[in-house]
Design a protein around this motif. Structure first.
Motif, PDB file in Angstrom:
ATOM      1  N   LEU A 148     -39.355 -13.455 -18.453  1.00  0.00           N
ATOM      2  CA  LEU A 148     -38.779 -14.773 -18.697  1.00  0.00           C
ATOM      3  C   LEU A 148     -39.080 -15.177 -20.138  1.00  0.00           C
ATOM      4  O   LEU A 148     -39.962 -15.991 -20.426  1.00  0.00           O
ATOM      5  CB  LEU A 148     -39.363 -15.807 -17.727  1.00  0.00           C
ATOM      6  N   HIS A 149     -38.329 -14.584 -21.062  1.00  0.00           N
ATOM      7  CA  HIS A 149     -38.495 -14.868 -22.477  1.00  0.00           C
ATOM      8  C   HIS A 149     -37.210 -14.471 -23.198  1.00  0.00           C
ATOM      9  O   HIS A 149     -36.508 -13.564 -22.770  1.00  0.00           O
ATOM     10  CB  HIS A 149     -39.687 -14.090 -23.054  1.00  0.00           C
ATOM     11  N   GLY A 150     -36.918 -15.149 -24.275  1.00  0.00           N
ATOM     12  CA  GLY A 150     -35.740 -14.820 -25.077  1.00  0.00           C
ATOM     13  C   GLY A 150     -34.477 -15.450 -24.541  1.00  0.00           C
ATOM     14  O   GLY A 150     -34.514 -16.392 -23.741  1.00  0.00           O
ATOM     15  N   THR A 151     -33.351 -14.906 -24.955  1.00  0.00           N
ATOM     16  CA  THR A 151     -32.052 -15.511 -24.623  1.00  0.00           C
ATOM     17  C   THR A 151     -31.698 -15.413 -23.143  1.00  0.00           C
ATOM     18  O   THR A 151     -30.868 -16.174 -22.654  1.00  0.00           O
ATOM     19  CB  THR A 151     -30.926 -14.857 -25.456  1.00  0.00           C
ATOM     20  N   GLU A 152     -32.312 -14.483 -22.428  1.00  0.00           N
ATOM     21  CA  GLU A 152     -32.005 -14.275 -21.014  1.00  0.00           C
ATOM     22  C   GLU A 152     -33.009 -14.938 -20.075  1.00  0.00           C
ATOM     23  O   GLU A 152     -32.976 -14.702 -18.866  1.00  0.00           O
ATOM     24  CB  GLU A 152     -31.940 -12.774 -20.705  1.00  0.00           C
ATOM     25  N   LYS A 153     -33.922 -15.760 -20.600  1.00  0.00           N
ATOM     26  CA  LYS A 153     -35.009 -16.263 -19.752  1.00  0.00           C
ATOM     27  C   LYS A 153     -34.516 -17.128 -18.593  1.00  0.00           C
ATOM     28  O   LYS A 153     -35.054 -17.036 -17.498  1.00  0.00           O
ATOM     29  CB  LYS A 153     -36.071 -16.985 -20.570  1.00  0.00           C
ATOM     30  N   GLU A 154     -33.467 -17.935 -18.814  1.00  0.00           N
ATOM     31  CA  GLU A 154     -32.980 -18.777 -17.717  1.00  0.00           C
ATOM     32  C   GLU A 154     -32.346 -17.929 -16.614  1.00  0.00           C
ATOM     33  O   GLU A 154     -32.616 -18.142 -15.432  1.00  0.00           O
ATOM     34  CB  GLU A 154     -31.966 -19.821 -18.233  1.00  0.00           C
ATOM     35  N   SER A 155     -31.514 -16.960 -16.986  1.00  0.00           N
ATOM     36  CA  SER A 155     -30.883 -16.114 -15.966  1.00  0.00           C
ATOM     37  C   SER A 155     -31.928 -15.243 -15.262  1.00  0.00           C
ATOM     38  O   SER A 155     -31.819 -15.010 -14.050  1.00  0.00           O
ATOM     39  CB  SER A 155     -29.774 -15.253 -16.573  1.00  0.00           C
ATOM     40  N   GLN A 156     -32.926 -14.774 -15.993  1.00  0.00           N
ATOM     41  CA  GLN A 156     -34.005 -13.995 -15.381  1.00  0.00           C
ATOM     42  C   GLN A 156     -34.809 -14.864 -14.419  1.00  0.00           C
ATOM     43  O   GLN A 156     -35.198 -14.406 -13.334  1.00  0.00           O
ATOM     44  CB  GLN A 156     -34.918 -13.392 -16.449  1.00  0.00           C
ATOM     45  N   ALA A 157     -35.042 -16.122 -14.793  1.00  0.00           N
ATOM     46  CA  ALA A 157     -35.773 -17.044 -13.913  1.00  0.00           C
ATOM     47  C   ALA A 157     -34.997 -17.284 -12.622  1.00  0.00           C
ATOM     48  O   ALA A 157     -35.574 -17.285 -11.536  1.00  0.00           O
ATOM     49  CB  ALA A 157     -36.054 -18.365 -14.630  1.00  0.00           C
ATOM     50  N   MET A 158     -33.696 -17.464 -12.738  1.00  0.00           N
ATOM     51  CA  MET A 158     -32.869 -17.697 -11.550  1.00  0.00           C
ATOM     52  C   MET A 158     -32.846 -16.454 -10.655  1.00  0.00           C
ATOM     53  O   MET A 158     -32.921 -16.564  -9.430  1.00  0.00           O
ATOM     54  CB  MET A 158     -31.443 -18.102 -11.958  1.00  0.00           C
ATOM     55  N   ALA A 159     -32.777 -15.274 -11.252  1.00  0.00           N
ATOM     56  CA  ALA A 159     -32.789 -14.031 -10.466  1.00  0.00           C
ATOM     57  C   ALA A 159     -34.136 -13.867  -9.770  1.00  0.00           C
ATOM     58  O   ALA A 159     -34.194 -13.449  -8.603  1.00  0.00           O
ATOM     59  CB  ALA A 159     -32.501 -12.830 -11.367  1.00  0.00           C
ATOM     60  N   TRP A 160     -35.228 -14.191 -10.460  1.00  0.00           N
ATOM     61  CA  TRP A 160     -36.574 -14.103  -9.866  1.00  0.00           C
ATOM     62  C   TRP A 160     -36.696 -15.067  -8.686  1.00  0.00           C
ATOM     63  O   TRP A 160     -37.201 -14.705  -7.622  1.00  0.00           O
ATOM     64  CB  TRP A 160     -37.626 -14.399 -10.923  1.00  0.00           C
ATOM     65  N   ILE A 161     -36.193 -16.284  -8.863  1.00  0.00           N
ATOM     66  CA  ILE A 161     -36.255 -17.274  -7.778  1.00  0.00           C
ATOM     67  C   ILE A 161     -35.450 -16.773  -6.574  1.00  0.00           C
ATOM     68  O   ILE A 161     -35.902 -16.869  -5.437  1.00  0.00           O
ATOM     69  CB  ILE A 161     -35.739 -18.645  -8.265  1.00  0.00           C
ATOM     70  N   LYS A 162     -34.288 -16.208  -6.823  1.00  0.00           N
ATOM     71  CA  LYS A 162     -33.424 -15.728  -5.743  1.00  0.00           C
ATOM     72  C   LYS A 162     -33.993 -14.496  -5.044  1.00  0.00           C
ATOM     73  O   LYS A 162     -34.007 -14.419  -3.817  1.00  0.00           O
ATOM     74  CB  LYS A 162     -32.035 -15.401  -6.298  1.00  0.00           C
ATOM     75  N   ASN A 163     -34.481 -13.518  -5.824  1.00  0.00           N
ATOM     76  CA  ASN A 163     -34.840 -12.212  -5.278  1.00  0.00           C
ATOM     77  C   ASN A 163     -36.327 -11.991  -5.051  1.00  0.00           C
ATOM     78  O   ASN A 163     -36.703 -11.047  -4.358  1.00  0.00           O
ATOM     79  CB  ASN A 163     -34.339 -11.107  -6.212  1.00  0.00           C
ATOM     80  N   GLY A 164     -37.168 -12.806  -5.650  1.00  0.00           N
ATOM     81  CA  GLY A 164     -38.603 -12.541  -5.611  1.00  0.00           C
ATOM     82  C   GLY A 164     -38.956 -11.445  -6.582  1.00  0.00           C
ATOM     83  O   GLY A 164     -38.101 -10.897  -7.278  1.00  0.00           O
TER      84      GLY A 164
END
Length: 181
Positions: A148-164
């Motif tokens: 969760l860093h850089g330009t993709e941090k929001e999408s990575q955060a959402m994927a982490w929340i969804k998938n664990g």
């Protein structure tokens, strides 16, 4: 030369103060140990790295850690660290550099993933080591890492929340993600 001698003097002063404070702390610990509860060595199957209360040693020895999906065999002291964290719960894992704190933390995460269908782990580390955490997670576990860093941090955060899985970030990025997590 004056600057170097001042720095050396400061180092010497710090070292002497540190040694004095350490001696005081160890003395207090020794006096408390002698008056409160006898300590026993840990059982040989988990390591003999520390003297801990006998009851805690028994709990650690009895604990069955689930490392299915862990791609390496932890050393005895690393297994002790993994079990200790899982048994004692609210702990800080710390030791000398190079002894495998990352491996121990990932072992804890692997056990938690194996025993919880909704595992969401979070590692907060300095920016310089985020990539190392991602690589180590992929190398030794079957846990999906999300940096969760850089330009993709929001999408990575959402994927982490969804998938664990294991979110890996630093404090600066975490603060900016407060809307998401």
């Amino acid at each position: 030369n004056q600057l170097l001698s001042n720095q050396e003097s400061d180092k010497l002063k710090f070292r002497n103060e540190w040694q004095a404070v350490s001696a005081q702390v160890l003395s207090r610990i020794d006096s408390k140990q002698n008056s409160i509860e006898p300590l026993g060595k840990t059982h040989l199957d988990i390591g003999d790295e520390a003297s801990i209360p006998t009851v805690l040693a028994q709990q650690i020895n009895a604990f069955q850690v689930n490392l299915a999906g862990f791609k390496l065999t932890p050393r005895r002291y690393q297994l002790f660290g993994i079990k200790f964290v899982l048994v004692a719960k609210k702990v800080i894992l710390g030791d000398e550099m190079g002894l495998g704190k990352t491996i121990q933390a990932l072992g804890v995460a692997q056990h938690l993933k194996n025993t919880s269908p909704y595992f969401h782990g979070l590692v907060i580390a300095p920016l310089a080591v985020l990539e190392n955490w991602r690589k180590e997670t992929n190398k030794v576990t079957d846990i999906r890492p999300y940096v969760l860093h850089g330009t993709e941090k929001e999408s990575q955060a959402m994927a982490w929340i969804k998938n664990g899985g294991l979110a890996i970030t630093n404090f600066e990025s975490l603060i900016s993600l407060h809307k998401y997590i």
